[in-house]
Design an enzyme around this catalytic site. Structure first.
Site, PDB file in Angstrom:
ATOM      1  N   HIS A 219       0.772  -1.198  -0.036  1.00 30.30           N
ATOM      2  CA  HIS A 219      -0.040   0.180   0.032  1.00 30.30           C
ATOM      3  C   HIS A 219       0.921   1.234  -0.136  1.00 30.30           C
ATOM      4  CE1 HIS A 219       0.776   0.043   4.407  1.00 30.30           C
ATOM      5  NE2 HIS A 219       0.613   1.226   4.507  1.00 30.30           N
TER       6      HIS A 219
HETATM    7  C1  UD1 Z   1      -2.259   6.204   5.239  1.00 26.64           C
HETATM    8  C2  UD1 Z   1      -0.978   6.444   5.780  1.00 26.64           C
HETATM    9  C3  UD1 Z   1       0.306   5.619   5.985  1.00 26.64           C
HETATM   10  C4  UD1 Z   1      -0.303   4.327   6.409  1.00 26.64           C
HETATM   11  C5  UD1 Z   1      -1.570   3.832   5.851  1.00 26.64           C
HETATM   12  C6  UD1 Z   1      -2.187   2.556   6.654  1.00 26.64           C
HETATM   13  C7  UD1 Z   1      -0.607   9.012   5.399  1.00 26.64           C
HETATM   14  C8  UD1 Z   1       0.127   9.935   4.657  1.00 26.64           C
HETATM   15  N1  UD1 Z   1      -0.447   7.789   5.124  1.00 26.64           N
HETATM   16  O1  UD1 Z   1      -2.008   5.654   4.052  1.00 26.64           O
HETATM   17  O2  UD1 Z   1       1.248   5.914   6.701  1.00 26.64           O
HETATM   18  O3  UD1 Z   1       0.677   3.176   6.353  1.00 26.64           O
HETATM   19  O4  UD1 Z   1      -2.548   4.890   5.987  1.00 26.64           O
HETATM   20  O5  UD1 Z   1      -3.019   1.725   6.285  1.00 26.64           O
HETATM   21  O6  UD1 Z   1      -1.201   9.236   6.576  1.00 26.64           O
HETATM   22  N2  UD1 Z   1      -9.069   4.470   0.729  1.00 26.64           N
HETATM   23  C9  UD1 Z   1     -10.244   4.253   0.863  1.00 26.64           C
HETATM   24  N3  UD1 Z   1     -11.014   3.693   1.918  1.00 26.64           N
HETATM   25  C10 UD1 Z   1     -10.583   3.974   3.192  1.00 26.64           C
HETATM   26  C11 UD1 Z   1      -9.304   4.633   3.271  1.00 26.64           C
HETATM   27  C12 UD1 Z   1      -8.740   4.879   2.216  1.00 26.64           C
HETATM   28  O7  UD1 Z   1     -10.756   3.699  -0.268  1.00 26.64           O
HETATM   29  O8  UD1 Z   1     -11.207   3.594   4.204  1.00 26.64           O
HETATM   30  C13 UD1 Z   1      -8.550   4.925  -0.218  1.00 26.64           C
HETATM   31  C14 UD1 Z   1      -8.892   6.440  -0.776  1.00 26.64           C
HETATM   32  O9  UD1 Z   1      -8.612   6.307  -2.105  1.00 26.64           O
HETATM   33  C15 UD1 Z   1      -7.601   7.230  -0.525  1.00 26.64           C
HETATM   34  C16 UD1 Z   1      -6.447   6.370  -0.388  1.00 26.64           C
HETATM   35  O10 UD1 Z   1      -6.976   4.850   0.022  1.00 26.64           O
HETATM   36  O11 UD1 Z   1      -7.207   8.261  -1.354  1.00 26.64           O
HETATM   37  C17 UD1 Z   1      -5.259   6.516   0.421  1.00 26.64           C
HETATM   38  O12 UD1 Z   1      -5.669   6.556   1.824  1.00 26.64           O
HETATM   39  P1  UD1 Z   1      -5.066   7.719   2.710  1.00 26.64           P
HETATM   40  O13 UD1 Z   1      -5.689   7.553   4.234  1.00 26.64           O
HETATM   41  O14 UD1 Z   1      -4.773   9.051   2.263  1.00 26.64           O
HETATM   42  O15 UD1 Z   1      -3.516   7.067   2.800  1.00 26.64           O
HETATM   43  P2  UD1 Z   1      -3.056   5.401   2.931  1.00 26.64           P
HETATM   44  O16 UD1 Z   1      -2.363   5.093   1.578  1.00 26.64           O
HETATM   45  O17 UD1 Z   1      -4.302   4.770   3.440  1.00 26.64           O
HETATM   46  N1  UDP Z   2      -3.860  -5.401   8.899  1.00 18.45           N
HETATM   47  C1  UDP Z   2      -5.158  -5.816   9.205  1.00 18.45           C
HETATM   48  N2  UDP Z   2      -5.823  -6.334   7.813  1.00 18.45           N
HETATM   49  C2  UDP Z   2      -5.280  -6.291   6.639  1.00 18.45           C
HETATM   50  C3  UDP Z   2      -4.103  -5.719   6.589  1.00 18.45           C
HETATM   51  C4  UDP Z   2      -3.501  -5.352   7.858  1.00 18.45           C
HETATM   52  O1  UDP Z   2      -5.796  -6.175  10.176  1.00 18.45           O
HETATM   53  O2  UDP Z   2      -6.037  -6.803   5.835  1.00 18.45           O
HETATM   54  C5  UDP Z   2      -3.146  -4.769  10.134  1.00 18.45           C
HETATM   55  C6  UDP Z   2      -2.003  -5.614  10.404  1.00 18.45           C
HETATM   56  O3  UDP Z   2      -2.087  -6.726  11.174  1.00 18.45           O
HETATM   57  C7  UDP Z   2      -1.208  -4.600  11.139  1.00 18.45           C
HETATM   58  C8  UDP Z   2      -1.816  -3.416  10.690  1.00 18.45           C
HETATM   59  O4  UDP Z   2      -2.938  -3.624  10.023  1.00 18.45           O
HETATM   60  O5  UDP Z   2      -1.394  -4.632  12.473  1.00 18.45           O
HETATM   61  C9  UDP Z   2      -0.893  -2.596   9.586  1.00 18.45           C
HETATM   62  O6  UDP Z   2      -1.416  -1.664   9.093  1.00 18.45           O
HETATM   63  P1  UDP Z   2      -0.962  -1.025   7.582  1.00 18.45           P
HETATM   64  O7  UDP Z   2      -0.391  -2.185   6.725  1.00 18.45           O
HETATM   65  O8  UDP Z   2      -2.210  -0.623   6.673  1.00 18.45           O
HETATM   66  O9  UDP Z   2      -0.271   0.004   7.804  1.00 18.45           O
HETATM   67  P2  UDP Z   2       1.063   0.663   8.329  1.00 18.45           P
HETATM   68  O10 UDP Z   2       1.674  -0.265   9.516  1.00 18.45           O
HETATM   69  O11 UDP Z   2       2.296   0.373   7.160  1.00 18.45           O
HETATM   70  O12 UDP Z   2       1.445   1.920   8.676  1.00 18.45           O
END
Ligand code: UD1
Ligand code: UDP
Length: 381
Positions: A219
């Protein structure tokens, strides 16, 4: 009784917050009152609500519902909506986790209002400032009053930036507490492992056998938004799946799902569609995730949290990035930087496949959350 406002927003923060909320409920209910604010950064059921239900996190007191937006808009919107809540609640501290836009926005808002910021997962560095998370965590650390670092490396990083572990109370933004505490994610993995095994049906749902599949998550924006990187990663996954007859399960982050069809070259998209080995599924619940992590034979990921969980569940890990904050895994040899080149990812997979690995404890004793609550209470009281 002290009042803390906890900010959550993205999936990993909701999971991390579960450990502290549990510690507050079981050991500090007469000392700490927690007010939970959800920014709404993540909002899909399987990115947010599912964790409240299964990890028994109290429902948030406020939801800012900011949703998805550009970095500036998302950060600014959280700040705009969070400020009046702090004016109303007047907490003794604002607890933030990790390195997301929700973390930075809440920390900036609180620090400007002279409310102490408490940063859990302080000190982590990738030394790559093109990562949005690196900017968020550096800024957040430098305006925090209490910095809780999960690893010794985190403490060393902070000391290199001028922080000291020798500060004495009263702690302030100019005289912050810096302490090594272990990892709240480790607390959760231990706490929920048995219950997850009993409750989760994910292996039978997906027709998987223990030890016979690889788990993959992708991601990072540097992978999803860069077509070359994404194609290169999927080429490697298809190679591993095909040549090694290796099942690969990918619970796909919505960010990745949304771009996959536009970014993938048509021949890769077609191979993926016809692959009987690669299973792309919706994001799973935490219980399902930790069962997948504990029963797989390898993890391939660009996630920070999933990298750590690979270690908690004693699995080898190929990291789909060029660097990591969790350098202990590399030092132990349980994880390898696979980067984003197809050949390097395949080589990392092959290297780890047959290697004998050791996983000495590195992330605390499973009670980081209680330790953090104790430290906060005695510092604020
Ligand atoms: C965010 C965090 C990242 C973290 C990740 C965990 C920042 C800059 N990034 O990244 O550090 O590792 O969360 O998962 O804060 N979207 C959906 N549904 C949701 C959420 C997101 O469809 O419930 C989609 C949207 O298209 C959105 C994209 O995912 O634009 C990115 O979501 P965003 O929260 O901006 O960043 P992440 O890539 O999720
Ligand atoms: N996780 C989850 N379901 C999923 C993928 C990840 O519960 O389908 C959990 C995972 O076990 C961990 C956390 O989400 O505890 C990690 O989050 P993510 O990978 O979104 O973000 P990051 O840690 O890179 O910020």
């Amino acid at each position: 009784m002290i009042k803390l406002v906890t900010i959550i927003g993205a999936r990993p923060q909701i999971i991390k917050a579960a450990a502290i909320s549990r510690a507050v409920k079981t050991s500090f209910s007469d000392k700490i009152k927690e007010v939970i604010v959800h920014t709404g950064q993540h909002y899909d059921h399987n990115m947010s609500a599912v964790f409240f239900d299964e990890l028994k996190i109290p429902k948030e007191n406020y939801n800012l519902n900011v949703g998805s937006a550009s970095h500036a808009v998302q950060t600014a919107e959280i700040m705009r909506l969070f400020e009046p809540i702090l004016e109303e609640e007047k907490p003794q501290g604002v607890l933030v986790y990790g390195d997301t836009n929700s973390t930075l926005a809440a920390a900036l808002t609180a620090a400007k209002m002279h409310i102490p910021v408490i940063h859990v997962e302080a000190g982590m560095r990738s030394f790559n400032k093109t990562m949005p998370e690196e900017i968020n965590r550096i800024c957040c650390d430098h305006i925090s009053t209490m910095l809780f670092s999960p690893t010794v490396t985190g403490i060393e990083n902070l000391c290199r930036e001028g922080f000291s572990t020798k500060a004495k109370a009263p702690y302030t933004i100019n005289n912050p507490l810096v302490v090594h505490c272990g990892d709240v994610m480790y607390d959760n993995s231990i706490y929920f492992a048995t219950e997850a095994k009993q409750k989760s049906t994910i292996l039978s749902d997906l027709n998987l056998s223990s030890g016979e599949f690889t788990l993959c998550t992708i991601h990072r924006d540097s992978n999803t938004d860069d077509a070359d990187n994404l194609n290169s990663i999927f080429r490697a996954l298809l190679h591993i799946a095909g040549n090694h007859k290796q099942k690969i399960v990918i619970p796909m982050h919505p960010r990745t799902s949304k771009v996959l069809s536009q970014q993938l070259q048509s021949e890769l998209a077609e191979s993926l569609e016809h692959s009987s080995e690669i299973q792309i599924i919706e994001p799973v619940s935490f219980m399902d995730m930790i069962v997948l992590e504990s029963e797989c034979n390898m993890i391939i990921t660009d996630s920070g949290g999933v990298q750590k969980e690979s270690y908690f569940f004693k699995k080898p890990c190929v990291i789909l990035r060029n660097e990591t904050e969790w350098v202990e895994l590399i030092e132990q040899g349980t994880a390898v930087i696979g980067g984003t080149e197809t050949e390097n990812i395949i080589a990392a997979f092959n290297r780890l496949k047959s290697k004998k690995l050791n996983f000495p404890p590195l992330f605390g004793d499973g009670h980081a959350a209680e330790f953090i609550c104790k430290q906060i209470y005695s510092a604020v009281n």
